[in-house]
Scaffold this active site. Structure first.
Site, PDB file in Angstrom:
ATOM      1  N   HIS A 103      -4.450  13.905  14.724  1.00 52.43           N
ATOM      2  CA  HIS A 103      -3.020  14.551  14.988  1.00 52.43           C
ATOM      3  C   HIS A 103      -3.196  15.954  15.794  1.00 52.43           C
ATOM      4  O   HIS A 103      -2.575  16.259  16.662  1.00 52.43           O
ATOM      5  CB  HIS A 103      -2.724  14.853  13.377  1.00 52.43           C
ATOM      6  CG  HIS A 103      -2.142  13.813  12.791  1.00 52.43           C
ATOM      7  ND1 HIS A 103      -1.898  12.673  13.040  1.00 52.43           N
ATOM      8  CD2 HIS A 103      -2.477  13.693  11.467  1.00 52.43           C
ATOM      9  CE1 HIS A 103      -1.669  11.755  12.116  1.00 52.43           C
ATOM     10  NE2 HIS A 103      -2.071  12.453  11.128  1.00 52.43           N
ATOM     11  N   LEU A 146       1.036   3.746   2.389  1.00 55.20           N
ATOM     12  CA  LEU A 146       1.567   4.102   3.648  1.00 55.20           C
ATOM     13  C   LEU A 146       2.922   3.187   3.687  1.00 55.20           C
ATOM     14  O   LEU A 146       3.894   3.981   4.076  1.00 55.20           O
ATOM     15  CB  LEU A 146       0.802   3.906   4.865  1.00 55.20           C
ATOM     16  CG  LEU A 146       1.388   4.379   5.963  1.00 55.20           C
ATOM     17  CD1 LEU A 146       1.375   5.780   6.295  1.00 55.20           C
ATOM     18  CD2 LEU A 146       0.773   3.568   7.239  1.00 55.20           C
ATOM     19  N   ALA A 147       2.907   1.876   3.305  1.00 55.57           N
ATOM     20  CA  ALA A 147       3.974   1.135   3.552  1.00 55.57           C
ATOM     21  C   ALA A 147       5.119   1.882   2.664  1.00 55.57           C
ATOM     22  O   ALA A 147       6.240   1.811   2.971  1.00 55.57           O
ATOM     23  CB  ALA A 147       3.638  -0.078   2.988  1.00 55.57           C
ATOM     24  N   LYS A 148       4.750   2.132   1.357  1.00 54.53           N
ATOM     25  CA  LYS A 148       5.664   2.802   0.386  1.00 54.53           C
ATOM     26  C   LYS A 148       6.466   3.903   0.747  1.00 54.53           C
ATOM     27  O   LYS A 148       7.525   3.986   0.627  1.00 54.53           O
ATOM     28  CB  LYS A 148       4.961   2.584  -0.935  1.00 54.53           C
ATOM     29  CG  LYS A 148       5.923   3.123  -2.224  1.00 54.53           C
ATOM     30  CD  LYS A 148       5.054   2.851  -3.529  1.00 54.53           C
ATOM     31  CE  LYS A 148       4.207   4.124  -3.549  1.00 54.53           C
ATOM     32  NZ  LYS A 148       3.684   4.135  -4.975  1.00 54.53           N
ATOM     33  N   GLU A 196      -1.776  22.598   4.472  1.00 53.63           N
ATOM     34  CA  GLU A 196      -1.099  21.939   3.511  1.00 53.63           C
ATOM     35  C   GLU A 196      -1.540  22.549   1.784  1.00 53.63           C
ATOM     36  O   GLU A 196      -2.606  22.637   1.807  1.00 53.63           O
ATOM     37  CB  GLU A 196      -1.711  20.472   3.534  1.00 53.63           C
ATOM     38  CG  GLU A 196      -1.508  19.789   4.863  1.00 53.63           C
ATOM     39  CD  GLU A 196      -1.663  18.296   5.019  1.00 53.63           C
ATOM     40  OE1 GLU A 196      -0.978  17.746   5.034  1.00 53.63           O
ATOM     41  OE2 GLU A 196      -2.846  17.981   4.591  1.00 53.63           O
ATOM     42  N   LYS A 208      -6.565  21.271   3.111  1.00 56.91           N
ATOM     43  CA  LYS A 208      -5.634  20.788   1.795  1.00 56.91           C
ATOM     44  C   LYS A 208      -5.822  21.821   0.673  1.00 56.91           C
ATOM     45  O   LYS A 208      -6.748  22.665   0.799  1.00 56.91           O
ATOM     46  CB  LYS A 208      -6.525  19.457   1.023  1.00 56.91           C
ATOM     47  CG  LYS A 208      -6.349  18.416   1.863  1.00 56.91           C
ATOM     48  CD  LYS A 208      -4.899  17.719   2.240  1.00 56.91           C
ATOM     49  CE  LYS A 208      -5.038  16.507   3.040  1.00 56.91           C
ATOM     50  NZ  LYS A 208      -3.897  16.248   3.875  1.00 56.91           N
ATOM     51  N   GLY A 254       0.802  -1.292   0.016  1.00 59.01           N
ATOM     52  CA  GLY A 254       0.117   0.078  -0.213  1.00 59.01           C
ATOM     53  C   GLY A 254       0.869   1.203  -0.157  1.00 59.01           C
ATOM     54  O   GLY A 254       2.227   1.380  -0.087  1.00 59.01           O
ATOM     55  N   ARG A 302      -2.963  -9.520  -0.394  1.00 59.67           N
ATOM     56  CA  ARG A 302      -3.820 -10.662  -0.717  1.00 59.67           C
ATOM     57  C   ARG A 302      -3.590 -11.514  -2.135  1.00 59.67           C
ATOM     58  O   ARG A 302      -4.040 -12.482  -2.336  1.00 59.67           O
ATOM     59  CB  ARG A 302      -5.439  -9.849  -1.111  1.00 59.67           C
ATOM     60  CG  ARG A 302      -5.965  -9.318   0.277  1.00 59.67           C
ATOM     61  CD  ARG A 302      -7.085  -8.384  -0.352  1.00 59.67           C
ATOM     62  NE  ARG A 302      -6.810  -7.331  -0.760  1.00 59.67           N
ATOM     63  CZ  ARG A 302      -7.452  -6.332  -1.355  1.00 59.67           C
ATOM     64  NH1 ARG A 302      -8.848  -6.392  -1.019  1.00 59.67           N
ATOM     65  NH2 ARG A 302      -6.798  -5.158  -1.817  1.00 59.67           N
ATOM     66  N   ASP A 353      -9.815  13.202   9.440  1.00 57.50           N
ATOM     67  CA  ASP A 353      -8.256  12.717   8.931  1.00 57.50           C
ATOM     68  C   ASP A 353      -7.051  13.448   9.512  1.00 57.50           C
ATOM     69  O   ASP A 353      -6.022  12.724  10.093  1.00 57.50           O
ATOM     70  CB  ASP A 353      -8.253  13.012   7.524  1.00 57.50           C
ATOM     71  CG  ASP A 353      -6.595  12.880   6.860  1.00 57.50           C
ATOM     72  OD1 ASP A 353      -6.336  11.665   7.221  1.00 57.50           O
ATOM     73  OD2 ASP A 353      -6.113  13.501   6.222  1.00 57.50           O
TER      74      ASP A 353
END
Ligand SMILES: NC(=O)C1=CN([C@@H]2O[C@H](COP(=O)(O)OP(=O)(O)OC[C@H]3O[C@@H](n4cnc5c(N)ncnc54)[C@H](OP(=O)(O)O)[C@@H]3O)[C@@H](O)[C@H]2O)C=CC1
Ligand SMILES: O=C1O[C@H](COP(=O)(O)O)[C@@H](O)[C@H](O)[C@H]1O
Length: 467
Positions: free
Chosen positions: A239, A18-20, A215, A325, A16, A47, A234
């Site tokens: 946060h 976030l992992a990347k 942002e 955003k 995914g 999966r 979010d």
């Protein structure tokens, strides 16, 4: 330091976003800096049924995108500890994970610490937790949950129950990566280590606190997630609330995990439920044209809110929180705006003439704004700025927030992770807003949000102007 115990790190959602972008680059940073135990293996889960080599290629392409100069030697020692266990992971079918974990443990030691990192869409957290229990992978393991831990009060309660049916609270690490930022950790260090600051950290001296995270980012890559979430869920109740708790908490008995967590969670219990008259929601023009966003979406891409903290230390001091955003500037700043001295012989003083602020972005910085005489022949007042970039501190080796938090998980330190008692209060504080949100106002991309938000900041105005 992480423990020296051999570790098996299972990354759910390994293919995914976030992992990347965050988890794998941070793991790589820890590997480069020699902060991982001598024996460790990272097992990605997904999966599909990919091979170890296919997953390694995926990891490498992510590192090439998000890490500067991946050296071949470093990559070689990193990639040889990476495995993949595909075919999903459900209560009915565990896929390949149990057999790969068993193989790895045979190799690095049966006493290896198991760490599960759940970097999956939040809707799947309950099922994956139950599957950990069903396949005997929860015993003694540490389980890391990404944010948000619960997408509504009901979902939070269901998840909390499911988690505690499978693991003990001491095994749980709920991430809020803003708590792992170097400058966020310096909020309590600056305050508790410096006599010149500790005595003025209260309503007697502070007129308002601003926690401002505008942002310039859009939501193109995450349209589907974002349109089901919005800025309030979010960013605001996650946060920004956690950072507000870091500022507002009473001195903990010590900086040990239990005491620090208790101080943070206790003060969240003193946040007053939001008054929707003091909340401005916005959506940038053009948001509904983004692919993946509902053409009639009313989702907020901007929120500004006044939060009140009902403690003796902070009663009457507005905590002004803002994020959004596609705004005019990207910054992450916590500012304590000090009261003007009463009856100053200098006459009218600037509203923002004495500010202590913490820049949370990047490696972080602590800044001071103070009123000074403008050097020159006339007696004019001006506001000057001092900056202390944290990377300039002798021997500084700043860690990214994810590297910091992963290191803490490996070392069993839960200080910078959230607890369910505080999270339960968060839903009470947000309930008036979630139950009866004000109208979402439009704003132009590149602006600082709807004009109505400016009124919340009072005479001082928002310190970040975007100009
Ligand atoms: N992305 C970000 O910037 C941030 C994300 N987070 C949080 O991190 C978590 C992961 O986010 P992100 O990586 O963006 O999410 P993704 O949408 O990229 O999903 C991660 C992976 O989960 C697997 N997956 C997706 N849907 C399902 C499903 N229904 N059932 C089982 N597996 C599924 C997919 O892997 P596969 O197809 O291989 O099974 C996918 O690659 C979320 O909780 C998010 O809120 C927090 C902060 C920032
Ligand atoms: O969790 C999130 O945080 C990012 C901002 O975090 P950063 O410190 O990594 O810039 C935010 O853009 C995103 O929407 C949110 O999900």
């Amino acid at each position: 330091m992480a423990s020296s115990q051999p570790t098996v790190f299972v990354l759910f959602g390994a293919t995914g976003d976030l992992a990347k972008r965050m988890v794998l680059p941070s793991f790589y940073q820890l590997h480069l800096e020699g902060l991982l135990p001598e024996k460790w293996v990272l097992i990605g889960n997904g999966r599909k049924d990919s091979s170890d080599d296919e997953f390694r290629e995926h990891v490498r392409s992510g590192l090439d995108e998000f890490v500067e100069n991946v050296a071949e030697d470093d990559w070689s020692t990193f990639s040889e500890r990476i495995r993949f266990a595909g075919n999903g992971f459900t209560v009915d079918d565990p896929g390949k994970l149990p057999e790969v974990v068993a193989e790895v443990k045979k190799d690095i030691g049966d006493d290896a610490q198991l760490v599960h990192y759940i970097a999956l869409p939040p809707s799947t957290f309950v099922d994956y937790t139950k599957a950990l229990g069903a396949h005997d992978l929860a015993d003694g393991a540490r389980v890391v949950y990404e944010k948000p831990f619960g997408t509504s009060q009901k979902n939070f309660e269901e998840l909390d129950k499911a988690v505690h049916e499978v693991v003990d609270e001491k095994q749980v690490y709920r991430i809020d990566h803003f708590l792992g930022k170097e400058a966020t950790q310096n909020l309590h260090v600056a305050r508790f280590a410096n006599g010149m600051i500790s005595g003025i950290w209260n309503a007697e001296h502070v007129a308002q606190v601003q926690i401002d995270v505008p942002e310039t980012l859009d939501i193109d890559d995450r349209a589907e997630f974002y349109d089901a979430t919005g800025a309030v869920l979010d960013m605001l109740v996650t946060h920004l609330f956690q950072v507000a708790a870091e500022v507002a908490m009473e001195p903990p008995a010590s900086l040990k995990a239990d005491d620090l967590q208790s101080a943070r969670e206790t003060v969240i219990g003193r946040f007053r439920p939001l008054d929707t008259a003091e909340v401005v929601l916005g959506q940038y023009d053009g948001y509904r044209d983004v692919e993946g966003v509902d053409e009639n979406s009313k989702v907020d891409t901007f929120v500004a809110a006044t939060l009140w903290v009902d403690t003796d230390r902070w009663r009457g001091v507005p905590f002004l929180l803002r994020t959004g955003k596609m705004l005019g500037v990207s910054e992450q700043r916590v500012s304590l705006v000090f009261r003007k001295p009463a009856d100053s012989p200098l006459g009218e003083l600037p509203e923002d003439g004495a500010v202590l602020s913490f820049d949370l972005s990047g490696d972080g910085s602590i800044d001071i704004a103070m009123t000074v005489k403008e050097p020159g022949p006339d007696f004019d007042l001006s506001v000057g700025h001092l900056a202390l970039p944290l990377e300039s501190v002798p021997d500084a080796e700043p860690l990214s927030p994810y590297a910091r938090l992963i290191l803490d998980v490996l070392g069993g330190d839960r200080s910078l992770f959230t607890r369910p008692d505080g999270l339960a209060h968060v839903w009470d504080v947000a309930a008036p807003l979630l139950g009866d949100p004000p109208e979402v106002k439009p704003y132009a991309p590149g602006s600082m949000g709807p004009a109505e938000a400016d009124e919340l900041a009072g005479p001082c105005g928002w310190l970040i102007t975007g100009k």
